[in-house]
Design a protein around this motif. Structure first.
Motif, PDB file in Angstrom:
ATOM      1  N   ASN B 154     -16.018   4.598  91.010  1.00 44.56           N
ATOM      2  CA  ASN B 154     -16.786   4.613  89.758  1.00 44.56           C
ATOM      3  C   ASN B 154     -18.264   4.440  90.063  1.00 44.56           C
ATOM      4  OD1 ASN B 154     -17.421   1.869  90.019  1.00 44.56           O
ATOM      5  ND2 ASN B 154     -15.605   1.241  88.859  1.00 44.56           N
ATOM      6  N   LYS B 155     -19.070   4.488  88.998  1.00 41.37           N
ATOM      7  CA  LYS B 155     -20.525   4.467  89.135  1.00 41.37           C
ATOM      8  C   LYS B 155     -21.012   3.223  89.894  1.00 41.37           C
ATOM      9  CE  LYS B 155     -23.877   5.949  85.608  1.00 41.37           C
ATOM     10  NZ  LYS B 155     -24.145   5.816  84.178  1.00 41.37           N
ATOM     11  N   GLU B 156     -20.471   2.076  89.498  1.00 33.31           N
ATOM     12  CA  GLU B 156     -20.920   0.826  90.105  1.00 33.31           C
ATOM     13  C   GLU B 156     -20.531   0.778  91.583  1.00 33.31           C
ATOM     14  OE1 GLU B 156     -19.862  -2.728  87.883  1.00 33.31           O
ATOM     15  OE2 GLU B 156     -20.404  -3.995  89.574  1.00 33.31           O
ATOM     16  N   GLN B 157     -19.327   1.249  91.890  1.00 37.26           N
ATOM     17  CA  GLN B 157     -18.873   1.238  93.279  1.00 37.26           C
ATOM     18  C   GLN B 157     -19.728   2.165  94.144  1.00 37.26           C
ATOM     19  OE1 GLN B 157     -14.817   2.254  92.284  1.00 37.26           O
ATOM     20  NE2 GLN B 157     -14.086   0.194  92.826  1.00 37.26           N
ATOM     21  N   LEU B 158     -20.071   3.316  93.576  1.00 38.88           N
ATOM     22  CA  LEU B 158     -20.912   4.261  94.304  1.00 38.88           C
ATOM     23  C   LEU B 158     -22.275   3.660  94.608  1.00 38.88           C
ATOM     24  CD1 LEU B 158     -20.495   7.901  92.961  1.00 38.88           C
ATOM     25  CD2 LEU B 158     -20.651   7.177  95.351  1.00 38.88           C
ATOM     26  N   LYS B 159     -22.813   2.948  93.606  1.00 35.99           N
ATOM     27  CA  LYS B 159     -24.135   2.331  93.783  1.00 35.99           C
ATOM     28  C   LYS B 159     -24.061   1.250  94.864  1.00 35.99           C
ATOM     29  CE  LYS B 159     -28.540   1.582  92.296  1.00 35.99           C
ATOM     30  NZ  LYS B 159     -28.910   0.245  92.416  1.00 35.99           N
ATOM     31  N   LEU B 160     -22.983   0.492  94.865  1.00 38.45           N
ATOM     32  CA  LEU B 160     -22.819  -0.545  95.886  1.00 38.45           C
ATOM     33  C   LEU B 160     -22.754   0.087  97.278  1.00 38.45           C
ATOM     34  CD1 LEU B 160     -22.270  -3.573  96.565  1.00 38.45           C
ATOM     35  CD2 LEU B 160     -19.844  -3.026  96.460  1.00 38.45           C
ATOM     36  N   LEU B 161     -21.982   1.163  97.373  1.00 35.67           N
ATOM     37  CA  LEU B 161     -21.851   1.867  98.652  1.00 35.67           C
ATOM     38  C   LEU B 161     -23.204   2.397  99.102  1.00 35.67           C
ATOM     39  CD1 LEU B 161     -20.172   3.146 100.910  1.00 35.67           C
ATOM     40  CD2 LEU B 161     -19.638   5.046  99.368  1.00 35.67           C
ATOM     41  N   LYS B 162     -23.897   3.021  98.163  1.00 34.74           N
ATOM     42  CA  LYS B 162     -25.191   3.635  98.478  1.00 34.74           C
ATOM     43  C   LYS B 162     -26.203   2.575  98.929  1.00 34.74           C
ATOM     44  CE  LYS B 162     -28.839   6.048  96.117  1.00 34.74           C
ATOM     45  NZ  LYS B 162     -29.387   6.018  94.768  1.00 34.74           N
ATOM     46  N   ASP B 163     -26.291   1.489  98.145  1.00 31.55           N
ATOM     47  CA  ASP B 163     -27.259   0.442  98.465  1.00 31.55           C
ATOM     48  C   ASP B 163     -26.957  -0.226  99.802  1.00 31.55           C
ATOM     49  OD1 ASP B 163     -28.495   0.983  96.132  1.00 31.55           O
ATOM     50  OD2 ASP B 163     -28.002  -0.906  95.120  1.00 31.55           O
ATOM     51  N   THR B 164     -25.690  -0.507 100.026  1.00 31.28           N
ATOM     52  CA  THR B 164     -25.313  -1.183 101.263  1.00 31.28           C
ATOM     53  C   THR B 164     -25.631  -0.301 102.462  1.00 31.28           C
ATOM     54  OG1 THR B 164     -23.497  -2.169 100.035  1.00 31.28           O
ATOM     55  CG2 THR B 164     -23.464  -2.446 102.405  1.00 31.28           C
ATOM     56  N   ARG B 165     -25.227   0.953 102.375  1.00 29.93           N
ATOM     57  CA  ARG B 165     -25.478   1.870 103.485  1.00 29.93           C
ATOM     58  C   ARG B 165     -26.974   1.982 103.747  1.00 29.93           C
ATOM     59  NH1 ARG B 165     -27.180   7.093 103.705  1.00 29.93           N
ATOM     60  NH2 ARG B 165     -26.706   8.190 105.659  1.00 29.93           N
ATOM     61  N   LYS B 166     -27.722   2.079 102.654  1.00 26.77           N
ATOM     62  CA  LYS B 166     -29.159   2.251 102.789  1.00 26.77           C
ATOM     63  C   LYS B 166     -29.794   1.073 103.523  1.00 26.77           C
ATOM     64  CE  LYS B 166     -32.308   4.408  99.534  1.00 26.77           C
ATOM     65  NZ  LYS B 166     -32.532   4.236  98.078  1.00 26.77           N
ATOM     66  N   GLN B 167     -29.298  -0.098 103.269  1.00 25.20           N
ATOM     67  CA  GLN B 167     -29.876  -1.258 103.938  1.00 25.20           C
ATOM     68  C   GLN B 167     -29.662  -1.191 105.447  1.00 25.20           C
ATOM     69  OE1 GLN B 167     -28.106  -4.224 101.523  1.00 25.20           O
ATOM     70  NE2 GLN B 167     -29.687  -3.991  99.960  1.00 25.20           N
ATOM     71  N   PHE B 168     -28.517  -0.662 105.855  1.00 28.61           N
ATOM     72  CA  PHE B 168     -28.291  -0.471 107.292  1.00 28.61           C
ATOM     73  C   PHE B 168     -29.195   0.631 107.829  1.00 28.61           C
ATOM     74  CE2 PHE B 168     -24.572  -2.886 106.282  1.00 28.61           C
ATOM     75  CZ  PHE B 168     -24.258  -3.548 107.454  1.00 28.61           C
ATOM     76  N   VAL B 169     -29.267   1.725 107.069  1.00 31.79           N
ATOM     77  CA  VAL B 169     -30.089   2.853 107.514  1.00 31.79           C
ATOM     78  C   VAL B 169     -31.546   2.411 107.655  1.00 31.79           C
ATOM     79  CG1 VAL B 169     -30.974   5.129 106.860  1.00 31.79           C
ATOM     80  CG2 VAL B 169     -28.563   4.573 106.500  1.00 31.79           C
ATOM     81  N   ARG B 170     -31.987   1.615 106.686  1.00 29.64           N
ATOM     82  CA  ARG B 170     -33.389   1.168 106.720  1.00 29.64           C
ATOM     83  C   ARG B 170     -33.640   0.182 107.849  1.00 29.64           C
ATOM     84  NH1 ARG B 170     -36.551   2.001 102.420  1.00 29.64           N
ATOM     85  NH2 ARG B 170     -37.442  -0.072 102.437  1.00 29.64           N
ATOM     86  N   SER B 171     -32.591  -0.349 108.428  1.00 32.01           N
ATOM     87  CA  SER B 171     -32.770  -1.192 109.604  1.00 32.01           C
ATOM     88  C   SER B 171     -32.663  -0.368 110.881  1.00 32.01           C
ATOM     89  CB  SER B 171     -31.727  -2.300 109.642  1.00 32.01           C
ATOM     90  OG  SER B 171     -31.793  -3.054 108.472  1.00 32.01           O
ATOM     91  N   GLY B 172     -32.450   0.913 110.734  1.00 28.86           N
ATOM     92  CA  GLY B 172     -32.444   1.805 111.898  1.00 28.86           C
ATOM     93  C   GLY B 172     -31.078   2.236 112.376  1.00 28.86           C
ATOM     94  N   ALA B 173     -30.061   2.088 111.545  1.00 30.40           N
ATOM     95  CA  ALA B 173     -28.689   2.363 111.993  1.00 30.40           C
ATOM     96  C   ALA B 173     -28.465   3.824 112.386  1.00 30.40           C
ATOM     97  CB  ALA B 173     -27.698   1.962 110.905  1.00 30.40           C
ATOM     98  N   LEU B 174     -29.242   4.756 111.803  1.00 27.00           N
ATOM     99  CA  LEU B 174     -29.001   6.173 112.082  1.00 27.00           C
ATOM    100  C   LEU B 174     -29.772   6.698 113.301  1.00 27.00           C
ATOM    101  CD1 LEU B 174     -28.885   7.873 108.560  1.00 27.00           C
ATOM    102  CD2 LEU B 174     -26.991   7.474 110.139  1.00 27.00           C
ATOM    103  N   LEU B 175     -30.633   5.846 113.858  1.00 23.74           N
ATOM    104  CA  LEU B 175     -31.467   6.304 114.964  1.00 23.74           C
ATOM    105  C   LEU B 175     -30.685   6.339 116.272  1.00 23.74           C
ATOM    106  CD1 LEU B 175     -34.684   4.254 114.153  1.00 23.74           C
ATOM    107  CD2 LEU B 175     -34.105   6.572 113.420  1.00 23.74           C
ATOM    108  N   ASN B 176     -31.219   7.123 117.250  1.00 22.28           N
ATOM    109  CA  ASN B 176     -30.570   7.106 118.563  1.00 22.28           C
ATOM    110  C   ASN B 176     -30.984   5.847 119.326  1.00 22.28           C
ATOM    111  OD1 ASN B 176     -33.040   7.506 119.909  1.00 22.28           O
ATOM    112  ND2 ASN B 176     -32.867   9.734 119.634  1.00 22.28           N
TER     113      ASN B 176
END
Lengths: 251, 719
Positions: B154-176
């Protein structure tokens, strides 16, 4: 990530500019210290503030209670201010008790005492009269010495004794008033609470008298009662009163 | 013999009894380790002792990491339930102890806790970094993210997933790996620099003091003199050498801390001394000494730009704003510049007003920065004469509380009952149960209003228990802490109108924390972006200054008389006083913040002074006003987490003025339809949807700036 795991804190500066801190707590510490300087906690001040807050809390609790609960609370407070907290009042009442075994005489004295302290308790609690504890408390101690000493000198209570006791009662009322004001009176129900407190004090007083009467019930008619009980007990009471007087004035 | 036996048995039994008690006591020794079986699950404050915090923190962090490992090492394939929902559930002990500890270090601290606070903060930072940098955890989250379409979230679950993932990405999780190593290096450097920045600033702020003789006190009021004498005494007590002690004997000390400086600048008639103190304040970190911050400032900005580039963003501001309601630097600049011109114009008028006072006094000088406080006060007295003492009797704390309760009752039907069976950490903290329109329990509100010596200055909202619907309905325990004067004797606590606004403001935050109704706790209440979360708080302030509402609660505490209209009129006029100054210094700092964080990684950076000068010249800041923070002491952005975020306050202000305007447009400040929307889209939603979407759903359009200009007297109406 921090945002998700650190719950937010919201601060507001004096200008109503508030900010949320989702950063590391150490950043918060630094900003606060720079803005406000380090908080210096002084124990003495903290405990004085705590005592004042405690009184406010008690008054709030009281004013939220229904009248019968409030009545009960103040009756209880009144009793507690005799037993166990009011040792000097217990001794005074015992001083009266050891003056005479004639019910009539005792009744007169106790009534005079009660009437007197009711009057001063009321006027002091209503803010009409204010008496400094530094004067009242030593005088209360002296009043104990007085009645006890009289017991040793006179065999039976003199006729004018109720008047002496009455004036001492005025003093004791002022003493009750100061403990009551520390305890906190609800603004809304001043008179009923005062009445309840007074009832409590009377109940406490009666308990002391009844217990004392029961203890001496079987020996009160013995020939040695005065020599071995009445006088030694009165001397003890006088000595304690004297000690309190010295303590309250000089120590 | 028999008797002896009995005695021995009794003694033995008694001994066993004590032994048993002791073991039981050890098990429940630390109250953080047990479930709180208290009314509403409130912390059992009387059982919590100072020595319980540290072990609870240590165990809390250890447990938390073990729980995270369990999620990562789960042999089952990653699912929303076994990863994201589990993340919501972990760290319970840590959260529990953190909430109690950090609330109390603010509102009821002691030297032991202060020391522990310092000791713990780097450990806690490191702890959360460990979670953010956990590659295994990110792998699971990323796997769920990639398959999000097919999961039926649902909408709330998607937002939680998106926000959580983003916090990892913003810490550099996607970089080599190489990039990751670079990021780590930059982070370490930045962290060292920001720490140095803070330490330098602290040294610079504490390093200056104005030590005065009794002949230097012209104009100062008694209480200010007493405070200055007290701080001299304290310095004397702390001094180690006799020589140093003599320096403070019978002297008066003022420092560049705001609480010491502002009263001095307002009251002192010694212009030379005002200048000394003011200059010491604005030169902090800019004295070309060992604690100079100019180079550090430039280095931090540069490193942030490099990190942003590595992460694929144009500038650090772009990186930060991605998470905010305003999404790009252009939007922020646009907003700030719209306000800048009217604010600066108003400030110029204020300078002229003050100069007129100087001239009338027959003095021969031009208004400078160090004159502002004194002469604005003179203008205030003449033009906006408002006698605080005449207003305060109408504003007893109990009346104002009734006012805010009545306001939220009319808006949303909430009711409040003061209760006494919930334990509090200090007898001045009061507890109310908040019930919804239908009588159901909504939350617990704690109000801790009086100032005391072991409480931080200012006012804030926080919580002892969060809201979530994940494993059953959990309702929150929210606290407001303020610094209003405690009553003297039996008189009630009387507030100023500024206090009233503060109370309503913090209560607005409390409403955001209490009405919230979301599934996942991490998205509840005030968890939204920083340029949005002040909005629900600031919005409530508007009701406090509405004459009709003011009249319902502002009644004289002795006579019961309702506050007269002329007093209200004066009050409202005074709220527009000195707004040119306040807005100009704030906007200058916000623009400076944006300039520092929109530099490119390859941009040549001159020293911080030149950069700042260029930035302020560009907007035409007048000499009489300094930015609220100059670069070398802008701790919010160079030491705290406000980089490219200082504009947030005014953005929230745009929202609240615009939102209240919606009520006024309907002709009913309690318009039920709007109130319901406000609750549904703002106060209930937490961060379960994008902030802008929430606002638009409530307002029916995007926010506009006009209402704010009017509220602050910047719409030209003041001339």
């Amino acid at each position: 990530m921090i945002m998700r795991f650190l719950f937010p804190f919201i601060f507001l500066s004096i200008l109503c500019l508030s900010f949320r801190a989702q950063s590391h707590p150490e950043d918060e510490l630094i900003i606060r210290e720079i803005e406000e300087g380090q908080l210096e906690v002084q124990d003495q001040q903290v405990s004085a503030e705590y005592a004042a807050a405690l009184k406010r809390q008690r008054i709030r609790k009281l004013s939220a209670m229904p009248w019968y609960e409030k009545f009960f609370v103040f009756v209880k407070a009144g009793i507690e201010h005799i037993i166990p907290k009011g040792l000097d009042h217990i001794l005074f009442v015992l001083g009266l008790f050891f003056s005479s075994l004639i019910l009539g005489s005792l009744l007169w004295q106790v009534s005079a005492f009660t009437l007197a302290h009711t009057i001063t308790l009321a006027v002091a609690a209503l803010g009409i009269v204010q008496a400094p504890a530094g004067i009242v408390e030593p005088l209360i101690a002296l009043s104990i010495v007085w009645v006890a000493a009289e017991n040793c000198i006179f065999k039976e209570a003199s006729k004018w004794r109720p008047f002496v006791v009455f004036s001492f009662g005025l003093l004791h009322g002022l003493g009750f008033a100061s403990v009551l004001s520390e305890y906190g009176l609800p603004q809304g129900n001043l008179v009923p609470s005062l009445l309840a407190f007074n009832i409590g004090v009377e109940v406490g007083q009666l308990i002391v008298l009844v217990v004392a009467a029961l203890l001496v019930w079987f020996i009160r008619d013995k020939s040695w009662y005065r020599k071995r009980v009445q006088i030694p007990a009165s001397i003890m009471i006088a000595l304690v009163g004297l000690f309190w007087f010295v303590e309250r004035v000089f120590l | 013999m028999k008797k002896l036996f009995i005695i021995a048995t009794v003694a033995l039994f008694a001994a066993c009894q004590t032994q048993k008690d002791q073991t039981e006591m050890q098990a429940v020794e630390n109250p953080f380790y047990v479930e709180w079986d208290t009314p509403f699950g409130a912390p059992p404050f009387s059982q919590i002792k100072d020595e319980h915090y540290k072990p609870a923190f240590e165990k809390g962090m250890k447990d938390n990491l073990a729980e995270i490992d369990a999620i990562v090492n789960n042999p089952e394939a990653p699912t929303f339930e076994n990863t994201l929902e589990e993340l919501e559930r972990v760290g319970k002990l840590l959260t529990k102890v953190q909430r109690v500890f950090y609330n109390l270090t603010g509102s009821n601290t002691n030297p032991k806790m202060q020391e522990l606070e310092r000791e713990l903060s780097p450990l806690i930072s490191a702890h959360y970094d460990k979670i953010t940098l956990n590659a295994g955890l990110f792998k699971r989250i990323e796997a769920i993210w990639q398959s999000r379409e097919s999961l039926g979230l649902n909408k709330e679950q998607l937002k939680l997933l998106k926000d959580t993932r983003k916090q990892f990405v913003r810490s550099g999780a996607l970089l080599n790996e190489e990039e990751k190593a670079q990021i780590t290096k930059i982070n370490t450097e930045i962290s060292e620099l920001t720490t140095a920045f803070g330490q330098n600033l602290l040294a610079e702020t504490n390093g200056f003091e104005l030590v005065l003789d009794s002949t230097d006190l012209d104009g100062l009021s008694e209480s200010i003199i007493a405070a200055a004498a007290e701080s001299a005494t304290q310095k004397m007590e702390k001094a180690e050498t006799e020589e140093e002690k003599a320096k403070y004997k019978d002297k008066y000390v003022f420092t560049p801390h705001r609480s010491s400086m502002y009263p001095f600048l307002t009251e002192s008639n010694r212009r030379d001394l005002r200048e000394q103190l003011y200059k010491a304040y604005v030169q902090r970190g800019d004295n070309d000494n060992a604690t100079d911050n100019k180079e550090i400032t430039a280095k931090i900005a540069k490193l942030r730009a490099e990190r942003a580039k590595l992460m694929g963003y144009e500038t650090h501001a772009h990186f930060v704003l991605e998470e905010r309601m305003l999404k790009t630097p252009e939007e922020v600049y646009d907003l700030l510049m719209q306000l800048w011109k009217p604010a600066l114009e108003r400030a110029k008028v204020e300078v002229a007003d003050m100069q007129a006072v100087v001239d009338a006094e027959g003095k021969d000088f031009e208004i400078a920065g160090w004159d502002w406080w004194q002469y604005s006060e003179k203008v205030r007295k003449a033009k906006y004469d408002l006698d605080e003492a005449a207003i305060q009797p109408y504003l007893s704390l109990d009346n104002v509380l009734n006012g805010v309760f009545a306001t939220t009752n009319k808006l949303w039907g909430l009711t409040y009952t003061e209760i006494f069976d919930v334990e509090v950490y200090h007898p001045d903290a009061r507890v109310w149960e908040v019930k919804d329109k239908d009588g159901s329990h909504l939350g617990i509100f704690i109000g801790d209003y009086f100032t005391r010596s072991n409480k931080r200055g200012g006012a804030w909202m926080s919580s002892f228990k969060g809201q979530s619907n994940l494993d059953g309905r959990k309702r929150p325990i929210v606290v407001n802490v303020c610094n209003f004067p405690a009553p003297i004797g039996d008189a009630p606590s009387l507030l100023t109108f500024e206090h009233v606004t503060t109370l309503f403001h913090e209560f607005g935050h409390a409403m955001h924390g209490i009405m919230t109704d979301v599934t996942y706790g991490s998205m509840s209440g005030t968890s939204g972006p920083r340029d949005f979360t002040e909005f629900p708080a600031q919005l409530l302030e508007h009701w406090a200054s509405e004459p009709e509402i003011l009249k319902t609660f502002a009644t004289h505490y002795e006579t019961g008389e309702v506050i007269p209209d002329e007093l209200i009129a004066k009050l409202l006029k005074a709220s527009k006083f000195n707004q040119g100054f306040a807005n100009t210094e704030y906007l200058a700092a916000s623009l400076l913040d944006m300039d520092w964080h929109t530099i490119k990684a390859d941009e040549e950076l001159k020293d911080a002074d030149a950069f700042e000068k260029a930035s302020l010249d560009k907007i035409g800041l007048i000499d009489e006003i300094a930015p609220r923070y100059r670069s070398t002491y802008f701790a919010h952005i160079f030491s705290g987490g406000y980089a490219a975020g200082y504009y947030g306050y005014v953005h929230s202000a745009v929202l609240d003025s615009d939102a209240f305007e919606a009520f006024k447009e309907t002709g009913d400040v309690f318009n039920p339809e709007l109130a319901a929307k406000l609750r549904k889209y703002v106060y209930e939603k937490g961060s379960t949807e994008e902030a802008k979407d929430l606002y638009v759903q409530f307002r029916g359009r995007e926010p506009e700036i006009d209402a704010l200009l009017k509220v602050r007297g910047l719409d030209g109406s003041m001339e």
